[in-house]
Scaffold this motif. Structure first.
Motif, PDB file in Angstrom:
ATOM      1  N   ALA A  21     -41.363  14.125 -73.410  1.00  0.00           N
ATOM      2  CA  ALA A  21     -40.189  14.272 -72.539  1.00  0.00           C
ATOM      3  C   ALA A  21     -39.799  12.937 -71.916  1.00  0.00           C
ATOM      4  O   ALA A  21     -38.611  12.592 -71.829  1.00  0.00           O
ATOM      5  CB  ALA A  21     -40.464  15.310 -71.455  1.00  0.00           C
ATOM      6  N   ARG A  25     -36.244  10.950 -72.580  1.00  0.00           N
ATOM      7  CA  ARG A  25     -35.294  10.614 -71.513  1.00  0.00           C
ATOM      8  C   ARG A  25     -35.069   9.096 -71.456  1.00  0.00           C
ATOM      9  O   ARG A  25     -33.929   8.644 -71.259  1.00  0.00           O
ATOM     10  CB  ARG A  25     -35.777  11.158 -70.181  1.00  0.00           C
ATOM     11  N   ALA A  65     -34.056  16.631 -71.725  1.00  0.00           N
ATOM     12  CA  ALA A  65     -34.272  15.205 -71.480  1.00  0.00           C
ATOM     13  C   ALA A  65     -33.411  14.341 -72.391  1.00  0.00           C
ATOM     14  O   ALA A  65     -33.036  13.226 -72.028  1.00  0.00           O
ATOM     15  CB  ALA A  65     -35.749  14.863 -71.682  1.00  0.00           C
ATOM     16  N   VAL A 473     -37.544  15.464 -64.657  1.00  0.00           N
ATOM     17  CA  VAL A 473     -37.504  14.781 -65.951  1.00  0.00           C
ATOM     18  C   VAL A 473     -37.314  13.276 -65.744  1.00  0.00           C
ATOM     19  O   VAL A 473     -37.939  12.458 -66.435  1.00  0.00           O
ATOM     20  CB  VAL A 473     -36.388  15.358 -66.841  1.00  0.00           C
TER      21      VAL A 473
END
Length: 509
Positions: A21, A25, A65, A473
């Motif tokens: 994740a 991102r 993300a 996130v």
């Protein structure tokens, strides 16, 4: 940059989902077209895609993300444990059967083609695909049927990072041993290591990492510190511990309401979609804790009976522990209870389940005048409507249907008609994600605070579940960006693993 990377682990819950994740991102922030992928997941924590499929919750978060909608492409094979020995198999978002560990190899050929096709399609469409492994890469007894770890890396010629949770202890040995037990071709794809959840002085760990580099020929590309600011679940509901608090750490919110609501979320043996209670955990005046005993159920201001992958057997577990009596006492005294999906089904009069348990009709708790009948055709859909005068949305994942209800519906589904039921302070629905609708949740909390005898409770008017999730996130990405050697990882994605990487030789006997 163009390529793919496998993030594998030395164990389950090592931090693979978090690292994926975070990398997703980070790359998304830089304008890279990136997608997540998990060939095969085993989890009861799932989400519904726009096209009515089911995928692991971690992949839904990873898609978020990346700025993408959840898709069955990101998790083509999902295993949902119904017992310790058998799992329900979901392929491209739809249930196709069930299997045990011994007969799963019969599915391998069919599933391998599906996995390879989906990954190739994603790699053609996106600049980068970050793949998450499953469990441990060192499960050599399962290597012949492996679809998600080194079997995937080998088939797709992908480099792999190996993640270890140092909080468990023995990380250096885990990293060395997990590499050493692999065959030569698999070993050459292991390109580096990541230590997760480190506490303390990194300078004390550094000599160990240097020795690990000399022993394996592979660098440690990052040491991610433990952070108590991370609390949103990304993966397996079965790892959710009893006693765990859901929400920011104590003292994190600047305005601590003097009147607070305590929430007991019942930790069922086959609990699913634990993310439903996270919305309550976002509220600064609400304390959410996972529990498994009658005393905690009696003491809480509000009780949440969440979803489960095994409604009938988990209902028997409730009764064996005496939690059923505690729930009935609450209902009789007008104290609030919420049931979601399988939890809602338990609150009804009767459950007829020829699909999952195959036991047939059983009496439920009788707190709602609702009969539930299981249908072989699974309901999988995103839903929206109106509840308590506010717009609401969520998703459904269930075999159970409301066969008969003598109760008022709790919510009005704009597409499929009335849903759920309410009697006094007891409420139930098949909708997951309902409590993430902010205005609806605030009004509900005000009502339940009165029912709990705490009319002085003041709900926050600014809490946004979506903004909280987005902030979590971003926090993951910030941790990964600060503590991993991102340029080295980007170079690894672009060039692939070094075919001359050293092999750890060993002998047995």
């Amino acid at each position: 940059m163009n390529g793919a990377l496998l993030v594998g682990g030395t164990s389950s819950d090592a931090g693979k989902s978090l690292i994926v994740a975070g990398l997703c991102r980070l790359l998304h922030r830089r304008g890279v077209r990136v997608a997540p992928f998990k060939a095969q997941n085993m989890s009861n924590n799932s989400a519904v895609t726009l096209d009515g499929g089911e995928i692991g919750r971690a992949q839904a978060l990873q898609a978020y993300a990346c700025g993408l909608e959840p898709s069955t492409r990101f998790n083509p094979v999902l295993l949902k444990p119904g017992s310790d020995r058998r799992s329900h198999i979901v392929v491209r978002g739809q249930p196709v059967g069930e299997a045990g560990a011994r007969d799963y190899h019969e599915w391998r050929g069919r599933l391998a083609g599906i996995v390879a096709g989906e990954l190739a399609s994603l790699r053609a469409e996106f600049d980068v695909v970050i793949c998450e492994g499953a469990g441990s890469v060192a499960e050599i007894n399962l290597r012949a049927t492996d679809l998600a770890n080194m079997g995937l890396a080998r088939a797709a010629a992908m480099p792999a990072l190996l993640v270890s949770d140092i909080d468990r202890g023995g990380s250096l040995a885990h990293l060395f041993g997990s590499t050493a037990v692999l065959d030569e071709a698999d070993q050459r794809l292991i390109a580096g290591y990541v230590i997760n959840k480190f506490r303390g002085d990194p300078s004390i760990l550094a000599p160990g990492l240097d020795m690990l580099h000399r022993l394996t020929g592979r660098p440690t590309l990052g040491v991610v510190p433990f952070s108590d600011e991370l609390w949103i679940d990304a993966e397996d509901s079965l790892s959710t511990p009893v006693g765990r608090r859901v929400g920011p750490p104590e003292g994190a919110d600047t305005s601590r309401p003097t009147v607070r609501l305590s929430v007991a979320a019942i930790r069922l043996p086959r609990v699913s979609n634990t993310t439903d209670v996270e919305a309550l955990g976002c509220e600064p005046g609400v304390d959410v804790t996972w529990v498994d005993d009658p005393a905690a159920v009696r003491a809480a201001d509000l009780v949440v009976l969440p979803g489960t992958r095994a409604t009938v057997s988990d209902l028997a577990w409730l009764r064996a522990r005496g939690i059923d009596a505690a729930l009935i006492e609450r209902a009789r005294s007008g104290r609030p209870v919420i049931g979601v999906c399988g939890g809602f089904q338990m609150l009804g009069r009767r459950i007829d389940d020829p699909v999952e348990s195959r036991i047939g009709p059983v009496d439920a708790l009788g707190l709602l005048d609702v009969d539930i009948v299981f249908d072989p055709n699974k309901v999988l859909r995103q839903v929206s409507g109106t509840g308590m005068g506010h717009s609401i949305s969520g998703y459904e994942i269930h075999h159970g249907r409301i066969g008969r209800s003598g109760e008022q519906p709790w919510i009005e589904d704009a597409v499929h008609g009335p849903e759920g039921a309410v009697r006094g302070a007891v409420r139930g629905t098949h909708w997951h994600g309902l409590l993430s609708s902010d205005a609806f949740r605030r009004k509900l909390l005000r009502e339940m605070a009165v029912e709990a005898g705490k009319p002085g409770f003041v709900v926050s008017e600014t809490t946004s579940v979506d903004e909280t999730r987005n902030a979590q996130v971003d926090l993951i990405a910030d941790l990964v960006g600060e503590h991993l050697d991102v340029p080295a990882i980007e170079a690894l994605i672009a060039r692939g693993a070094d075919p001359r990487a050293p092999v750890i030789t060993h002998s047995v006997g």
